[in-house]
Design an enzyme around this catalytic site. Structure first.
Site, PDB file in Angstrom:
ATOM      1  N   ARG A 132       0.842  -1.191   0.000  1.00 13.09           N
ATOM      2  CA  ARG A 132       0.000   0.000   0.000  1.00 13.09           C
ATOM      3  C   ARG A 132       0.887   1.255   0.000  1.00 13.09           C
ATOM      4  NH1 ARG A 132      -4.056   3.119  -1.187  1.00 13.09           N
ATOM      5  NH2 ARG A 132      -4.941   4.339   0.488  1.00 13.09           N
TER       6      ARG A 132
ATOM      7  N   GLN B 148       6.539   6.202  10.464  1.00 15.41           N
ATOM      8  CA  GLN B 148       6.918   5.777  11.804  1.00 15.41           C
ATOM      9  C   GLN B 148       5.686   5.453  12.672  1.00 15.41           C
ATOM     10  OE1 GLN B 148       9.084   8.556  14.457  1.00 15.41           O
ATOM     11  NE2 GLN B 148      10.717   7.065  14.386  1.00 15.41           N
TER      12      GLN B 148
ATOM     13  N   GLN C 147      -7.052  -1.259  11.625  1.00 16.80           N
ATOM     14  CA  GLN C 147      -6.686   0.146  11.401  1.00 16.80           C
ATOM     15  C   GLN C 147      -5.574   0.279  10.358  1.00 16.80           C
ATOM     16  OE1 GLN C 147      -8.442   2.481  12.938  1.00 16.80           O
ATOM     17  NE2 GLN C 147      -7.368   4.205  12.040  1.00 16.80           N
TER      18      GLN C 147
ATOM     19  N   GLY D 201      -6.734  -0.164   6.912  1.00 16.73           N
ATOM     20  CA  GLY D 201      -7.715   0.825   6.459  1.00 16.73           C
ATOM     21  C   GLY D 201      -9.021   0.158   6.037  1.00 16.73           C
ATOM     22  N   GLY D 202      -9.557   0.580   4.893  1.00 16.95           N
ATOM     23  CA  GLY D 202     -10.829   0.028   4.401  1.00 16.95           C
ATOM     24  C   GLY D 202     -10.766  -1.473   4.188  1.00 16.95           C
TER      25      GLY D 202
ATOM     26  N   GLU E 189     -14.421 -19.394  28.182  1.00 20.55           N
ATOM     27  CA  GLU E 189     -13.430 -20.045  29.064  1.00 20.55           C
ATOM     28  C   GLU E 189     -13.123 -19.189  30.287  1.00 20.55           C
ATOM     29  OE1 GLU E 189     -12.478 -23.080  28.829  1.00 20.55           O
ATOM     30  OE2 GLU E 189     -13.373 -23.497  26.882  1.00 20.55           O
ATOM     31  N   GLY E 190     -14.144 -18.541  30.825  1.00 18.17           N
ATOM     32  CA  GLY E 190     -13.972 -17.637  31.968  1.00 18.17           C
ATOM     33  C   GLY E 190     -13.699 -16.247  31.447  1.00 18.17           C
ATOM     34  N   THR E 191     -14.666 -15.335  31.653  1.00 17.18           N
ATOM     35  CA  THR E 191     -14.473 -13.975  31.121  1.00 17.18           C
ATOM     36  C   THR E 191     -13.233 -13.333  31.755  1.00 17.18           C
ATOM     37  OG1 THR E 191     -15.814 -12.892  32.817  1.00 17.18           O
ATOM     38  CG2 THR E 191     -16.983 -13.665  30.834  1.00 17.18           C
TER      39      THR E 191
ATOM     40  N   GLU F 177     -12.980 -10.554  33.190  1.00 19.37           N
ATOM     41  CA  GLU F 177     -13.280  -9.976  34.509  1.00 19.37           C
ATOM     42  C   GLU F 177     -13.067 -11.051  35.585  1.00 19.37           C
ATOM     43  OE1 GLU F 177     -15.225  -9.552  31.821  1.00 19.37           O
ATOM     44  OE2 GLU F 177     -15.016  -7.395  31.521  1.00 19.37           O
TER      45      GLU F 177
HETATM   46  C1  FAD Z   1     -19.242 -18.359  20.840  1.00 16.70           C
HETATM   47  C2  FAD Z   1     -19.331 -18.882  22.253  1.00 16.70           C
HETATM   48  C3  FAD Z   1     -18.862 -20.146  22.511  1.00 16.70           C
HETATM   49  C4  FAD Z   1     -18.970 -20.658  23.810  1.00 16.70           C
HETATM   50  N1  FAD Z   1     -18.511 -21.921  24.028  1.00 16.70           N
HETATM   51  C5  FAD Z   1     -18.713 -22.480  25.233  1.00 16.70           C
HETATM   52  C6  FAD Z   1     -18.331 -23.847  25.475  1.00 16.70           C
HETATM   53  O1  FAD Z   1     -17.817 -24.532  24.581  1.00 16.70           O
HETATM   54  N2  FAD Z   1     -18.536 -24.368  26.704  1.00 16.70           N
HETATM   55  C7  FAD Z   1     -19.108 -23.644  27.713  1.00 16.70           C
HETATM   56  O2  FAD Z   1     -19.299 -24.171  28.798  1.00 16.70           O
HETATM   57  N3  FAD Z   1     -19.466 -22.348  27.509  1.00 16.70           N
HETATM   58  C8  FAD Z   1     -19.289 -21.747  26.309  1.00 16.70           C
HETATM   59  N4  FAD Z   1     -19.677 -20.455  26.097  1.00 16.70           N
HETATM   60  C9  FAD Z   1     -20.268 -19.706  27.204  1.00 16.70           C
HETATM   61  C10 FAD Z   1     -19.295 -18.713  27.809  1.00 16.70           C
HETATM   62  O3  FAD Z   1     -18.374 -19.386  28.646  1.00 16.70           O
HETATM   63  C11 FAD Z   1     -20.099 -17.652  28.566  1.00 16.70           C
HETATM   64  O4  FAD Z   1     -20.725 -16.834  27.572  1.00 16.70           O
HETATM   65  C12 FAD Z   1     -19.220 -16.825  29.474  1.00 16.70           C
HETATM   66  O5  FAD Z   1     -18.807 -17.591  30.580  1.00 16.70           O
HETATM   67  C13 FAD Z   1     -19.933 -15.573  29.994  1.00 16.70           C
HETATM   68  O6  FAD Z   1     -21.133 -15.940  30.590  1.00 16.70           O
HETATM   69  P1  FAD Z   1     -22.462 -15.171  30.200  1.00 16.70           P
HETATM   70  O7  FAD Z   1     -22.551 -15.104  28.713  1.00 16.70           O
HETATM   71  O8  FAD Z   1     -23.580 -15.817  30.953  1.00 16.70           O
HETATM   72  O9  FAD Z   1     -22.222 -13.687  30.732  1.00 16.70           O
HETATM   73  P2  FAD Z   1     -22.537 -13.123  32.176  1.00 16.70           P
HETATM   74  O10 FAD Z   1     -22.122 -14.105  33.229  1.00 16.70           O
HETATM   75  O11 FAD Z   1     -23.940 -12.642  32.172  1.00 16.70           O
HETATM   76  O12 FAD Z   1     -21.538 -11.914  32.239  1.00 16.70           O
HETATM   77  C14 FAD Z   1     -21.792 -10.663  31.561  1.00 16.70           C
HETATM   78  C15 FAD Z   1     -20.672  -9.703  31.898  1.00 16.70           C
HETATM   79  O13 FAD Z   1     -20.630  -9.479  33.326  1.00 16.70           O
HETATM   80  C16 FAD Z   1     -19.325  -9.758  33.803  1.00 16.70           C
HETATM   81  N5  FAD Z   1     -19.375 -10.351  35.151  1.00 16.70           N
HETATM   82  C17 FAD Z   1     -20.137 -11.381  35.562  1.00 16.70           C
HETATM   83  N6  FAD Z   1     -19.881 -11.677  36.855  1.00 16.70           N
HETATM   84  C18 FAD Z   1     -18.922 -10.805  37.255  1.00 16.70           C
HETATM   85  C19 FAD Z   1     -18.229 -10.588  38.474  1.00 16.70           C
HETATM   86  N7  FAD Z   1     -18.465 -11.340  39.579  1.00 16.70           N
HETATM   87  N8  FAD Z   1     -17.320  -9.605  38.514  1.00 16.70           N
HETATM   88  C20 FAD Z   1     -17.078  -8.837  37.437  1.00 16.70           C
HETATM   89  N9  FAD Z   1     -17.707  -8.985  36.248  1.00 16.70           N
HETATM   90  C21 FAD Z   1     -18.608  -9.956  36.166  1.00 16.70           C
HETATM   91  C22 FAD Z   1     -18.739 -10.771  32.833  1.00 16.70           C
HETATM   92  O14 FAD Z   1     -17.323 -10.746  32.881  1.00 16.70           O
HETATM   93  C23 FAD Z   1     -19.278 -10.253  31.514  1.00 16.70           C
HETATM   94  O15 FAD Z   1     -18.490  -9.196  31.038  1.00 16.70           O
HETATM   95  C24 FAD Z   1     -19.555 -19.883  24.830  1.00 16.70           C
HETATM   96  C25 FAD Z   1     -20.006 -18.600  24.562  1.00 16.70           C
HETATM   97  C26 FAD Z   1     -19.912 -18.096  23.287  1.00 16.70           C
HETATM   98  C27 FAD Z   1     -20.431 -16.684  23.011  1.00 16.70           C
END
Ligand code: FAD
Length: 113
Positions: free
Chosen positions: A2, A13, A71, A74-75, A98-100, A102
């Site tokens: 590009r 840079q 970014q 670009g487009g 796999e555990g958010t 948070e």
């Molecule tokens: C594409 C996809 C694939 C998935 N695959 C699997 C799978 O193979 N196996 C499986 O078991 N699950 C799977 N999941 C489920 C996934 O693990 C959950 O979506 C995830 O654990 C979040 O739970 P929830 O969606 O109920 O969000 P919620 O629990 O409602 O959370 C919403 C928000 O609140 C925050 N939050 C919640 N509690 C707290 C706290 N105590 N402190 C701070 N923040 C908090 C969370 O971090 C998040 O940002 C999948 C989800 C998706 C979208």
């Protein structure tokens, strides 16, 4: 390659710094992951803390890197004819499943008390 303003964009840079940060963050994420894997092999007591740190850091880095990749391209980064916007979406889910991230922070903080 590009070209913008008469130069390949990699010669600006501002873009080089983005790429350097992306490379550095990814190398750091890889090292933390390897450390957590080595701890898992040895069943070390600090494994929960390190596996949470590896998941948190690698997924946050993946998000940061893919947003920057969109970014930089670009487009072409934004449109769905090219794979980068899908990579950004794929990176996002790694912050959620796999555990958010948070909850990973809760696990890490608890291990510090
Ligand atoms: C594409 C996809 C694939 C998935 N695959 C699997 C799978 O193979 N196996 C499986 O078991 N699950 C799977 N999941 C489920 C996934 O693990 C959950 O979506 C995830 O654990 C979040 O739970 P929830 O969606 O109920 O969000 P919620 O629990 O409602 O959370 C919403 C928000 O609140 C925050 N939050 C919640 N509690 C707290 C706290 N105590 N402190 C701070 N923040 C908090 C969370 O971090 C998040 O940002 C999948 C989800 C998706 C979208």
């Amino acid at each position: 390659m590009r070209i913008a303003f008469g130069k390949p964009i990699i010669e600006f840079q501002g873009l080089q710094w983005k790429l350097a940060d992306m490379e550095t963050g990814t190398a750091a994420a890889r090292e933390l992951l390897y450390k957590a894997c080595a701890m898992a092999d040895r069943s070390e007591p600090l494994l929960p803390k390190y596996s949470s740190m590896a998941k948190l850091f690698a997924s946050d880095n993946a998000m940061k890197v893919t947003v920057e990749a969109v970014q930089v391209l670009g487009g072409y980064g934004y449109v769905n004819e090219y794979p980068v916007e899908r990579m950004m979406r794929d990176a996002k889910i790694t912050q959620i499943y796999e555990g958010t991230n948070e909850i990973q922070r809760v696990v890490i903080a608890r291990s510090m008390t």
